[in-house]
Enzyme design. Structure first.
Site, mmCIF file in Angstrom:
data_model
loop_
_atom_site.group_PDB
_atom_site.id
_atom_site.type_symbol
_atom_site.label_atom_id
_atom_site.label_comp_id
_atom_site.label_asym_id
_atom_site.label_seq_id
_atom_site.Cartn_x
_atom_site.Cartn_y
_atom_site.Cartn_z
ATOM 1 N N CYS A 56 -44.621 -1.669 20.269
ATOM 2 C CA CYS A 56 -44.076 -0.933 19.128
ATOM 3 C C CYS A 56 -42.890 -0.068 19.553
ATOM 4 C CB CYS A 56 -45.149 -0.033 18.526
ATOM 5 S SG CYS A 56 -46.559 -0.915 17.851
ATOM 6 N N ALA A 103 -46.887 -14.592 22.405
ATOM 7 C CA ALA A 103 -48.325 -14.301 22.443
ATOM 8 C C ALA A 103 -48.488 -12.969 21.706
ATOM 9 C CB ALA A 103 -48.824 -14.209 23.878
ATOM 10 N N GLU A 132 -42.355 3.066 18.784
ATOM 11 C CA GLU A 132 -42.816 4.392 19.205
ATOM 12 C C GLU A 132 -43.293 4.364 20.655
ATOM 13 O OE1 GLU A 132 -44.129 3.821 14.851
ATOM 14 O OE2 GLU A 132 -43.782 2.591 16.607
ATOM 15 N N CYS A 185 -48.379 2.711 13.637
ATOM 16 C CA CYS A 185 -49.698 2.064 13.609
ATOM 17 C C CYS A 185 -50.729 3.018 14.214
ATOM 18 C CB CYS A 185 -49.660 0.738 14.381
ATOM 19 S SG CYS A 185 -49.511 0.925 16.174
ATOM 20 N N VAL A 187 -40.646 -4.863 20.347
ATOM 21 C CA VAL A 187 -40.351 -6.039 21.159
ATOM 22 C C VAL A 187 -41.510 -7.010 20.967
ATOM 23 C CG1 VAL A 187 -39.938 -6.937 23.491
ATOM 24 C CG2 VAL A 187 -39.089 -4.660 22.854
ATOM 25 N N GLU A 188 -41.246 -8.088 20.239
ATOM 26 C CA GLU A 188 -42.291 -9.074 19.972
ATOM 27 C C GLU A 188 -42.413 -10.053 21.130
ATOM 28 O OE1 GLU A 188 -42.007 -9.048 15.120
ATOM 29 O OE2 GLU A 188 -41.263 -10.811 16.174
ATOM 30 N N CYS A 193 -50.159 3.766 17.924
ATOM 31 C CA CYS A 193 -49.022 4.659 18.177
ATOM 32 C C CYS A 193 -49.310 6.080 17.711
ATOM 33 C CB CYS A 193 -47.756 4.102 17.540
ATOM 34 S SG CYS A 193 -47.079 2.725 18.505
#
Length: 134
Positions: free
Chosen positions: A54, A48, A56, A87, A44-45, A90
């Site tokens: 992420c 900001a 996960e 990442c 979910v971007e 995560c």
């Protein structure tokens, strides 16, 4: 215990729901727990950039909210040709709930591309057992 195919399909289904208007790079994750339950999450971007989340992390949050605390395997599905591994943040989140030998399967639309253990992705990690030894 859910099959790897079932986890793959769950990750694929949730990937389509990702909110990625900026990068247009959708990621889905599906995790299994010892009692066979499956929890999913998608990225979910946010405008900001640092406050996005992420896939996960979303799946782990859903798992914890449902009262579960152990991960037995994970499928992470990304777009493109490259492997989309969790990442660093995560990997550490997964470590909180998974054993070093927990399988982490990296997938693309065609299927599982490569599998790792958590220990392969996060060797010599710091986790809950380090604090218990104090």
């Amino acid at each position: 215990m859910p099959s790897l195919d079932a986890l793959f399909e769950a990750a694929k289904a949730i990937q389509d729901k990702a909110y990625a208007p900026y990068s247009r790079f959708k990621v889905g994750a599906a995790i299994a727990t010892p009692d066979g339950r499956v929890f999913t999450g998608c990225n979910v971007e946010n405008a900001a950039y640092p406050v996005g989340s992420c896939a996960e992390a979303g799946a782990i949050s859903a798992m914890v909210a449902a009262g579960e605390s152990r991960i037995t395997q994970i499928v992470v599905m990304g777009e493109g040709e490259a492997l989309v591994t969790p990442c660093g943040g995560c990997r550490q989140r997964i470590r909180e709930f998974a054993a070093p030998d927990t399988p982490i399967h990296i997938a693309g639309p065609e299927g599982i591309r490569k599998s790792f253990t958590l220990d392969e992705l996060l060797p010599f990690s710091f986790g809950p057992d380090n604090l218990a030894a104090r």
